[in-house]
Design an enzyme around this catalytic site. Sequence first.
Site, PDB file in Angstrom:
ATOM      1  N   ASP A  26      -4.584  -1.929   1.289  1.00 34.27           N
ATOM      2  CA  ASP A  26      -5.364  -1.075   0.389  1.00 34.27           C
ATOM      3  C   ASP A  26      -6.356  -0.357   1.207  1.00 34.27           C
ATOM      4  O   ASP A  26      -6.978  -1.047   2.155  1.00 34.27           O
ATOM      5  CB  ASP A  26      -6.055  -2.072  -0.684  1.00 34.27           C
ATOM      6  CG  ASP A  26      -5.382  -1.796  -2.164  1.00 34.27           C
ATOM      7  OD1 ASP A  26      -4.888  -0.823  -2.472  1.00 34.27           O
ATOM      8  OD2 ASP A  26      -5.841  -2.612  -2.934  1.00 34.27           O
ATOM      9  N   GLU A  50      -6.243   4.547  -3.880  1.00 39.28           N
ATOM     10  CA  GLU A  50      -6.462   4.729  -5.630  1.00 39.28           C
ATOM     11  C   GLU A  50      -6.716   6.397  -5.621  1.00 39.28           C
ATOM     12  O   GLU A  50      -7.781   6.870  -5.126  1.00 39.28           O
ATOM     13  CB  GLU A  50      -7.837   4.172  -6.129  1.00 39.28           C
ATOM     14  CG  GLU A  50      -7.448   2.459  -6.224  1.00 39.28           C
ATOM     15  CD  GLU A  50      -8.488   1.711  -6.756  1.00 39.28           C
ATOM     16  OE1 GLU A  50      -9.331   2.256  -7.303  1.00 39.28           O
ATOM     17  OE2 GLU A  50      -8.579   0.588  -6.513  1.00 39.28           O
ATOM     18  N   GLU A  79      -1.609   1.147 -12.919  1.00 36.66           N
ATOM     19  CA  GLU A  79      -2.239  -0.266 -13.601  1.00 36.66           C
ATOM     20  C   GLU A  79      -2.873   0.022 -14.916  1.00 36.66           C
ATOM     21  O   GLU A  79      -3.279   1.112 -15.056  1.00 36.66           O
ATOM     22  CB  GLU A  79      -3.473  -0.822 -12.430  1.00 36.66           C
ATOM     23  CG  GLU A  79      -4.309  -1.647 -12.882  1.00 36.66           C
ATOM     24  CD  GLU A  79      -5.058  -2.260 -12.005  1.00 36.66           C
ATOM     25  OE1 GLU A  79      -5.151  -1.997 -10.827  1.00 36.66           O
ATOM     26  OE2 GLU A  79      -5.723  -3.398 -12.329  1.00 36.66           O
ATOM     27  N   LYS A 135      -2.387   1.950   0.621  1.00 35.82           N
ATOM     28  CA  LYS A 135      -2.291   2.319  -0.914  1.00 35.82           C
ATOM     29  C   LYS A 135      -3.483   2.868  -1.088  1.00 35.82           C
ATOM     30  O   LYS A 135      -4.761   2.326  -0.441  1.00 35.82           O
ATOM     31  CB  LYS A 135      -1.987   1.141  -1.934  1.00 35.82           C
ATOM     32  CG  LYS A 135      -2.479   1.402  -3.280  1.00 35.82           C
ATOM     33  CD  LYS A 135      -1.853   0.279  -4.222  1.00 35.82           C
ATOM     34  CE  LYS A 135      -2.535  -1.035  -4.364  1.00 35.82           C
ATOM     35  NZ  LYS A 135      -4.073  -0.633  -4.795  1.00 35.82           N
ATOM     36  N   ASP A 177      -7.448  -4.880  -2.061  1.00 32.06           N
ATOM     37  CA  ASP A 177      -8.911  -5.042  -2.037  1.00 32.06           C
ATOM     38  C   ASP A 177      -9.485  -5.975  -3.121  1.00 32.06           C
ATOM     39  O   ASP A 177     -10.469  -6.345  -3.216  1.00 32.06           O
ATOM     40  CB  ASP A 177      -9.523  -3.773  -2.138  1.00 32.06           C
ATOM     41  CG  ASP A 177      -9.396  -3.008  -3.165  1.00 32.06           C
ATOM     42  OD1 ASP A 177      -8.553  -3.350  -4.268  1.00 32.06           O
ATOM     43  OD2 ASP A 177     -10.092  -1.669  -3.229  1.00 32.06           O
ATOM     44  N   SER A 178      -8.362  -6.406  -3.820  1.00 34.89           N
ATOM     45  CA  SER A 178      -8.789  -7.495  -5.127  1.00 34.89           C
ATOM     46  C   SER A 178      -9.213  -8.751  -4.321  1.00 34.89           C
ATOM     47  O   SER A 178      -9.947  -9.658  -4.836  1.00 34.89           O
ATOM     48  CB  SER A 178      -7.392  -7.880  -5.810  1.00 34.89           C
ATOM     49  OG  SER A 178      -6.376  -8.203  -5.120  1.00 34.89           O
TER      50      SER A 178
HETATM   51  O1  KIV Z   1      -5.920  -5.048  -5.152  1.00 31.70           O
HETATM   52  C1  KIV Z   1      -5.062  -5.065  -5.832  1.00 31.70           C
HETATM   53  O2  KIV Z   1      -4.812  -6.492  -5.787  1.00 31.70           O
HETATM   54  C2  KIV Z   1      -4.492  -4.172  -6.574  1.00 31.70           C
HETATM   55  C3  KIV Z   1      -3.666  -4.707  -7.688  1.00 31.70           C
HETATM   56  C4  KIV Z   1      -3.454  -3.804  -8.782  1.00 31.70           C
HETATM   57  C5  KIV Z   1      -2.335  -5.222  -7.288  1.00 31.70           C
HETATM   58  O3  KIV Z   1      -4.400  -3.175  -6.253  1.00 31.70           O
END
Ligand code: KIV
Length: 269
Positions: free
Chosen positions: A86, A118, A185, A116, A47-48
């Site tokens: 994400d 958080e 991270e 993924k 989600d970056s």
């Molecule tokens: O969203 C992202 O790019 C991440 C980084 C920590 C790799 O989660």
Amino acid sequence: MTQKNRFTLNDIRNSKNKDSPLVCLTSYTTSMTKIIDKYCDIILVGDSLGMVIYGMENTLGVTLDMMINHGKAVMRANPSSFVIIDMPYGTYEDNPDQAYKAAKTLIDETSCNAVKIEGGANITKTIKHLSNNNIPVMAHIGLKPQSVVKEGGYKVKGKTNQEIHNLLEDAKTAEKSGAFAILIEGTIEHVSREITNLVNIPTVGIGASSACDGQILVIDDMLGLNTGHTAKFVKQYANIADEIDKAVANYSTEVKNRTFPNKKHVYIG
Ligand code: KIV
């Protein structure tokens, strides 16, 4: 380089404590995925992308639709890497059913391999619910970008005894709940190492430790495409922004002095 085999969940599970760490990068587009796939074990549609592609200040405005669209773009490259997407802010926090619905949509729409999320100890029920329903989950612990507004900025984790205790708890409970891997991270080196030694599932580090079972970077950061601030943990392997600058300056000059297009670039009737 010869074509590599498709990287699987079992390959990731078997990568714990191996001499050769997992090579992981983010990607958001078909063209970039086609270039980087042969070198990667895991590609993360992170989600970056909210910041990298859309110029947002943080990742909080990223939507499920954005993740689906970029997930589809990455999958159109037919990558042999294991592709993780994400779960964006606001799609999983309320309860495990909300998370399952969003994760299933991501997987059904894109055919990615895993999601993924958080969190660690705070989302154990969600990790368990998804894992029990055949949705592989990577847990993201340490510095969690979706929490930066709440926490007042990007803060390195593992500096106090309480933080270390919480991180170890996050890792242990994520593993116990069924996460297949943990992304760590922005966490103090010795703590990242301790987490990696503590759990039996692979860890992937970014600003963590060389002891992790894999490493990941944001592709635009490592290519030098990001002209803004980058974190200490970023190593820039190229300066593509400079290359783009030179190419576009050249194009601009040639258009202005009419040396582009020349005979090679027009259709002679
Ligand atoms: O969203 C992202 O790019 C991440 C980084 C920590 C790799 O989660």
